[in-house]
Design a protein around this motif. Structure first.
Motif, PDB file in Angstrom:
ATOM      1  N   THR A  22      37.238  40.346  38.353  1.00 25.76           N
ATOM      2  CA  THR A  22      37.618  40.021  36.599  1.00 25.76           C
ATOM      3  C   THR A  22      38.429  40.317  35.857  1.00 25.76           C
ATOM      4  N   MET A  23      38.840  39.110  35.478  1.00 29.58           N
ATOM      5  CA  MET A  23      39.864  38.472  35.161  1.00 29.58           C
ATOM      6  C   MET A  23      39.299  37.199  34.027  1.00 29.58           C
TER       7      MET A  23
ATOM      8  N   GLN B 217      29.625  45.249  40.539  1.00 29.28           N
ATOM      9  CA  GLN B 217      30.251  44.313  40.868  1.00 29.28           C
ATOM     10  C   GLN B 217      30.084  44.188  42.414  1.00 29.28           C
ATOM     11  N   GLN B 218      28.610  44.370  43.528  1.00 31.51           N
ATOM     12  CA  GLN B 218      28.578  44.315  44.792  1.00 31.51           C
ATOM     13  C   GLN B 218      28.412  42.890  45.060  1.00 31.51           C
ATOM     14  N   LYS B 219      27.715  42.151  43.515  1.00 28.54           N
ATOM     15  CA  LYS B 219      26.913  40.621  44.082  1.00 28.54           C
ATOM     16  C   LYS B 219      28.607  39.625  44.228  1.00 28.54           C
ATOM     17  N   MET B 220      29.179  40.200  43.080  1.00 32.53           N
ATOM     18  CA  MET B 220      30.530  39.495  43.017  1.00 32.53           C
ATOM     19  C   MET B 220      31.116  40.046  44.053  1.00 32.53           C
TER      20      MET B 220
ATOM     21  N   CYS C 123      39.419  43.535  44.528  1.00 31.54           N
ATOM     22  CA  CYS C 123      39.702  45.078  43.855  1.00 31.54           C
ATOM     23  C   CYS C 123      38.345  44.897  42.983  1.00 31.54           C
ATOM     24  N   SER C 124      38.067  45.821  43.315  1.00 34.08           N
ATOM     25  CA  SER C 124      36.521  46.268  41.939  1.00 34.08           C
ATOM     26  C   SER C 124      35.948  46.922  41.855  1.00 34.08           C
ATOM     27  N   ALA C 125      35.385  46.816  40.305  1.00 26.84           N
ATOM     28  CA  ALA C 125      35.253  48.010  39.780  1.00 26.84           C
ATOM     29  C   ALA C 125      33.979  48.258  40.343  1.00 26.84           C
ATOM     30  N   MET C 126      32.871  50.381  40.524  1.00 23.43           N
ATOM     31  CA  MET C 126      31.896  49.741  40.842  1.00 23.43           C
ATOM     32  C   MET C 126      30.536  49.277  39.865  1.00 23.43           C
TER      33      MET C 126
ATOM     34  N   LYS D 209      37.690  49.985  42.205  1.00 29.12           N
ATOM     35  CA  LYS D 209      38.313  50.803  41.716  1.00 29.12           C
ATOM     36  C   LYS D 209      37.927  52.311  40.877  1.00 29.12           C
ATOM     37  N   PRO D 210      38.557  53.510  40.441  1.00 28.20           N
ATOM     38  CA  PRO D 210      40.015  53.135  40.334  1.00 28.20           C
ATOM     39  C   PRO D 210      40.592  53.674  41.831  1.00 28.20           C
TER      40      PRO D 210
END
Length: 120
Positions: free
Chosen positions: A55-56, A85-88, A80-83, A103-104
């Motif tokens: 996500t940017m 965001q599985q689809k992305m 690198c993803s936050a919780m 992340k973290p």
């Protein structure tokens, strides 16, 4: 020595990853705060490995992966993803990313992922 580019819109996340990567003995040759910068820097620096935030602003990580894979279909990219965001993450893997870290950041997991992807 592997050359790495870190892409994340959060400077402190880039700094965290940079610390882990340099401790591993690799060189961080470029950083980017969004997908457009990432694509431009990839063409300029030809890193062996890219860590890519999802996500940017301006261009998200999935679009950036697609663009980089068009430049070099052998590019090694770790998402690198936050919780949540599985689809992305799945979209990114389908676009050509080789692995993902959540992340973290966990130092051991980051190191394992980098070594695994570089060895392929």
């Amino acid at each position: 020595m592997a050359k790495v580019m870190i892409v994340d819109d959060a400077a402190f996340m880039r700094a965290m990853l940079k610390g882990i990567i340099t401790e591993m003995g690799f060189e961080v040759v470029a950083e980017a705060g969004n997908g457009q910068e990432a694509v431009k820097n990839f063409q300029q620096y030809h890193p062996d490995l890219v860590t890519m935030d999802i996500t940017m602003p301006d261009m998200d990580g999935v679009a950036a992966v697609r663009s980089i894979m068009q430049i070099n279909d052998k590019a090694k990219i770790i998402m690198c993803s936050a919780m949540g965001q599985q689809k992305m993450v799945l979209d990114a893997i389908q676009a050509g990313a080789k692995d993902f870290i959540v992340k973290p950041f966990d130092r051991v997991r980051v190191s394992e992922s980098i070594l695994k992807v570089l060895s392929k």
